[in-house]
Motif scaffolding. Structure first.
Motif, PDB file in Angstrom:
ATOM      1  N   UNK A 195       0.849  -1.189   0.000  1.00 58.72           N
ATOM      2  CA  UNK A 195       0.000   0.000   0.000  1.00 58.72           C
ATOM      3  C   UNK A 195       0.886   1.241   0.000  1.00 58.72           C
ATOM      4  N   UNK A 196       0.583   2.190  -0.894  1.00 58.24           N
ATOM      5  CA  UNK A 196       1.342   3.439  -0.969  1.00 58.24           C
ATOM      6  C   UNK A 196       0.434   4.611  -0.592  1.00 58.24           C
ATOM      7  N   UNK A 197       0.904   5.464   0.297  1.00 59.74           N
ATOM      8  CA  UNK A 197       0.111   6.594   0.778  1.00 59.74           C
ATOM      9  C   UNK A 197       0.804   7.907   0.406  1.00 59.74           C
ATOM     10  N   UNK A 198       0.010   8.816  -0.183  1.00 57.66           N
ATOM     11  CA  UNK A 198       0.538  10.130  -0.555  1.00 57.66           C
ATOM     12  C   UNK A 198       1.122  10.824   0.682  1.00 57.66           C
ATOM     13  N   UNK A 199       2.218  11.484   0.518  1.00 51.62           N
ATOM     14  CA  UNK A 199       3.018  12.203   1.535  1.00 51.62           C
ATOM     15  C   UNK A 199       3.868  11.245   2.385  1.00 51.62           C
ATOM     16  N   UNK A 200       3.438   9.964   2.530  1.00 55.78           N
ATOM     17  CA  UNK A 200       4.278   9.009   3.263  1.00 55.78           C
ATOM     18  C   UNK A 200       5.225   8.313   2.285  1.00 55.78           C
ATOM     19  N   UNK A 201       4.652   7.793   1.176  1.00 58.14           N
ATOM     20  CA  UNK A 201       5.460   7.033   0.210  1.00 58.14           C
ATOM     21  C   UNK A 201       5.789   7.809  -1.057  1.00 58.14           C
ATOM     22  N   UNK A 202       4.997   8.814  -1.337  1.00 58.88           N
ATOM     23  CA  UNK A 202       5.269   9.574  -2.558  1.00 58.88           C
ATOM     24  C   UNK A 202       4.718  10.991  -2.415  1.00 58.88           C
ATOM     25  N   UNK A 203       5.271  11.855  -3.243  1.00 59.16           N
ATOM     26  CA  UNK A 203       4.831  13.248  -3.261  1.00 59.16           C
ATOM     27  C   UNK A 203       4.656  13.614  -4.732  1.00 59.16           C
TER      28      UNK A 203
END
Lengths: 328, 328
Positions: free
Chosen positions: A51-59
């Motif tokens: 699972x990828x979460x915006x601001x945690x794993x990507x911007x």
């Protein structure tokens, strides 16, 4: 167009186009209560999720929707590769703000379909929901593997050599580069290592066939993964600092910033290379294969249960897992 | 204890206990790069995913962590049931704020493990990540099915009867009840229909074996699901209002609030009952089975491509899908 205008079902119709790249063995894709596929006789089914979460794993400031889609599937493909398996069928769940644009979702899926074509992965289902929060992408991926060639983390034995595919530390350096907002074209290798990593599926299968005893993908940095294998196998691992493969771009970047390349390799993570162990004779044969051209021996398995780095000056340092740990 | 103290790996160690309820056919569960299981010969593999987002799909004001875990798996099991399949292996991905308590996660998994034991579903992997946003839960579930008994949405034929398992509308009425903050014990049936729905796996398999031609689970309301089947099968459906099964609790609740029960049944959703079609002779045999005691004929399939409700006074109304549609 924004998602509100298109609606959920319009969105599903839009994204299901081009999701099937390998109809062989597939009975039913997106559009019913569940998807259906035929496992092959004599092959074991694998299942993994990330699972990828915006601001945690990507911007989204530094990754494009296409790259994000590519990477979302890549990190899962890498997990299947690390078992010696072949990736097959993916289910993609997206949680999106109502204001997300249709173009964003289409580009995201284009990235996923592109790596799907590259690695023979179908997208056969999933869920798309609205959210008041950050974008969340969950990919669940099945794979299959010849049963006797499935490589766990737990099979390393004292005396085995420790090998790695490709260079380590590039992805974390790529992220550091992006955060400095220097021109992207000055570090193309580091940037692409971070944004569009290439999972090592063929090498994983080749290493499994050649007799790998334990394998892990380098998602949390060499220090963390070496500890994972050592703990699961109840052994220790010795790594020689001067044998860790480091790219010239990483060396330039680190020296210019007064940093140590090794920190990137040991603690950076997201390289999605494979770390594996193999008896010396098997490794000798394996390294003669053309496909193994990028593989290097970086250490050996020992019985004393800790992970030790032998530095360039011969000194020994115990290496603790310090990769990214959620909630810490 | 909060998650920050425990850390990701501590959390994984904690939640993996009790996740395997059916070791048969399972090779490897939580803890490696991927899980591994053996498909059975002659059974087709199914794969489904559902994502639940806090404030969109649930509110912790009125659902307990245990119930939320139970329901997260239930909605996926229901999708497998709607194919005529048997649910098998689940991957659970959680996106949680750093401030989430360990107790919350443990209770959530207890609910999942409980329904897992009830339906023979293993939790064999997943991902747990931190998030600045709402809680997001994604469950991906595999299932298997005897190939010739997999029931799609697209097989309904003119002349088939339309059947439903159990009562409709209870779940939406249960939600309405919770939102009024009336005492929960006054509407136990409506509340449990909403918070801990029971997927109809055995009935789905029985209907498939008896010759069901199309099947869907009622997640978005009868109107939406009937339209799904009609569209996929390129047919029309006639539903008789007086034949739609409505519970006495729903009737009390609706009449007390001056509402129409039918609105809950048609547009409420989240009932997780099964809507299916079957040739008349097959239906006659099926309805004599003990397991089919809760099933009712509510209409028939016709060739004119629309979904029509015959009201109690004999008038005809075209029924459009108006269930929940994300991004609308």
């Amino acid at each position: 167009m924004n998602l509100k205008t298109l609606g959920e079902f319009g969105l599903i119709d839009l994204i299901k186009q081009g999701t099937i790249v390998e109809p062989n063995g597939l009975e039913l894709g997106i559009g019913d209560d569940a998807a259906a596929f035929w496992p092959e006789p004599g092959r074991l089914q694998l299942l993994t999720a990330d699972m990828l979460v915006e601001t945690v794993h990507f911007d989204l400031k530094w990754i494009s929707p296409w790259q994000l889609g590519y990477k979302s599937l890549a990190v899962n493909i890498s997990d299947i590769a690390a078992m010696g398996g072949r990736p097959r069928q993916a289910a993609v769940s997206l949680s999106l703000p109502q204001t997300s644009s249709v173009e964003f979702v289409v580009e995201l899926y284009e990235g996923m379909k592109s790596i799907g074509r590259e690695y023979g992965v179908n997208i056969i289902g999933g869920d798309t929901v609205s959210s008041p929060g950050p974008i969340v992408i969950n990919v669940t991926l099945t794979g299959d593997v010849v049963p006797e060639r499935m490589i766990r983390r737990s099979g390393a034995c004292p005396g085995d050599l420790v090998l790695v595919t490709g260079c380590l530390g590039d992805s974390a350096a790529g992220l550091a580069w992006l955060l400095t907002e220097n021109p992207v074209e000055q570090a193309p290798h580091l940037i692409s290592a971070h944004l569009t990593p290439k999972p090592q599926v063929s090498l994983g299968q080749a290493a499994a066939a050649a007799g790998a005893t334990a394998m892990d993908d380098v998602s949390d940095g060499l220090a963390s993964e070496a500890n994972e294998i050592a703990n699961a196998s109840q052994v220790g691992i010795i790594i020689y600092a001067d044998k860790i493969p480091l790219s010239s771009e990483l060396q330039c970047f680190a020296s210019r910033n007064g940093q140590d390349c090794l920190d990137y390799a040991l603690y950076g993570g997201e390289d999605y290379q494979l770390l594996f162990t193999m008896p010396p004779q098997a490794a000798q044969c394996f390294l003669q294969l053309e496909i193994a051209g990028s593989c290097r021996v970086i250490g050996e398995v020992c019985s004393e249960r800790q992970v030790t780095l032998i530095a360039n000056d011969g000194s020994k340092v115990a290496i603790k897992p310090k990769g990214y740990n959620h909630f810490r």
